[in-house]
Scaffold this motif. Sequence first.
Motif: not given
Length: 542
Positions: A440-443, A451-456, A475-478
């Motif tokens: 897969t991947g991400w655009v 735009s990338y990181l929060t999907i994890m 970290y995402a919450k921060n």
Amino acid sequence: MNRKKWLSIAGVSASMILLAACGNSKTSSSKQQITLMQQADLTSLDTSNAAEMTQWTVLTNSMEGIYRSNSKNEPAPGIATKVVKPTNGGKTYTFHLRKNAKWSNGSSVTAKDFENAWKRSVSPKAKSGYNYIFSGIKNADQITAGKKSYKTLGVKAVNKYTLRVDLEHPMPYFNKMMTMAAFLPQSQDAIKKFGNTYGTSSAKMYYDGPFTVKGWTGSEESWKLSKNSRYYDKKAIKLSTINMKVVKDPNTAHNMFSEGKLDDAVLTGVTAMGVQKNKNLKHVQKANSAYLMLNTASGQPLNNVKMRQALSLAVNRERLVKKIVADGSTPSSTMVSTNLTTDPTTGKDFGTETSQKESFNVTKAKKLWKQGMQESGLKGPVKITIVGPDTTNYKELAQFLQGEYQQELGTNNIKVNASNLPSKAAVEKQSAGDFDGYQTGWVADFGDPISYLTIMEKGNPQNYGKYNDAKFNQYAKNLTSTKASSTSYYWKNLRAAEKRLNETAPIVPLYNNVESHLVNHKLKGVLYHSVGEYDYTRAYLK
């Protein structure tokens, strides 16, 4: 797009006969008009009812929103008179709109056109599947969940030319989001006039940008964009017409370019491989990462971090991009692609500064794999299945990974099954978590690492591998806390989040996508954005 962001690598038959590298397109004449290709059909012009790549490309070149993206891929004034700074601790944006902006029917573009468009798009009744992009605006999440009325969205026309947006938390990237087609205005006159048929044909819309769409009634595979005489900056528009044609096959695109029937041909697969020395070739760096998503769920073999690290270290990415991908794409060791954005606190490209120092080490990979097997109580060979779509490129990539893992880690330690299925079946496997590794991947939606990181993040619907790491989640919450209004705090947590992904390896980064274009040498002024759609509005033939 459809804006579900699993990476689509167009596959073509390796048996295709490639045409010889050819010269200039003959499309140009004394008239300022060009012909472009689209790789998929146009299905709608209504951003509330569809969110697809062709649609967004057409709208990017015919409509205008709060901002446009400039040559540096940064927000620049569009219908808004300037790029604004937030107030209220980073939670309120007040946009002042230019009073000379007109719709193609002659009426003024107003703040209400933005307010009502966003409320229409965030509603659970919207069919675009993209209402999640409004998350962070006050009440958006509760609206999409059906818990509040779309009328409560935190966007308001203060007066005819002033638009206020209230957020639930600071979003330092909000200005960047305002360049996206999802946030375009919709003429309320057009909505009222055309009702449920709004956007179903080019005639059932009004346009506020440099061009108007002509000749599309809902099913055509060709249409055109004509210069809009009511556009506020029409003197800056040199082209009279942009012709668009649907061309799904890259070999056909190559052929059409060679015959002078296209001014910009996008090539993929073996067709792209065959033109890497063509004098008309242009490589376009995209914020587009290809990777192998790993199933980290409890009870799965790759729940063990050492085994995941081993899989990442066992891939020779240099060999991958040169021998398999072979279209100019570059090796990657992070989830966030290079060429996305610059970290303002360091002045460095974010994808580059967070890249792993060590991305290929067979000795270490074999050691980690064996340690992980022991910790998990597994005996070799451990069987894993790599799932992906059944295009030629995906199949070749799966075979490459299968060979890498079995050769470098040893067939007595690992056995890899490559399962490439029709797209629908592959996506169903992905959604069900029925895989060990998924191709897969991400655009990037916009030019920010978030735009990338929060999907994890735990609970994100795109987190199909069920990655759940306490440090990463924090970290995402921060990134959405009140402290995120501080530039240094925000970017510090972005770097920490990417570093944690590198350490815990829920994905195996593979490469950053580079598009291969054959471009008419007379075509100038195109903005080939790494994020978002290409902008031909200020282009011209020289």
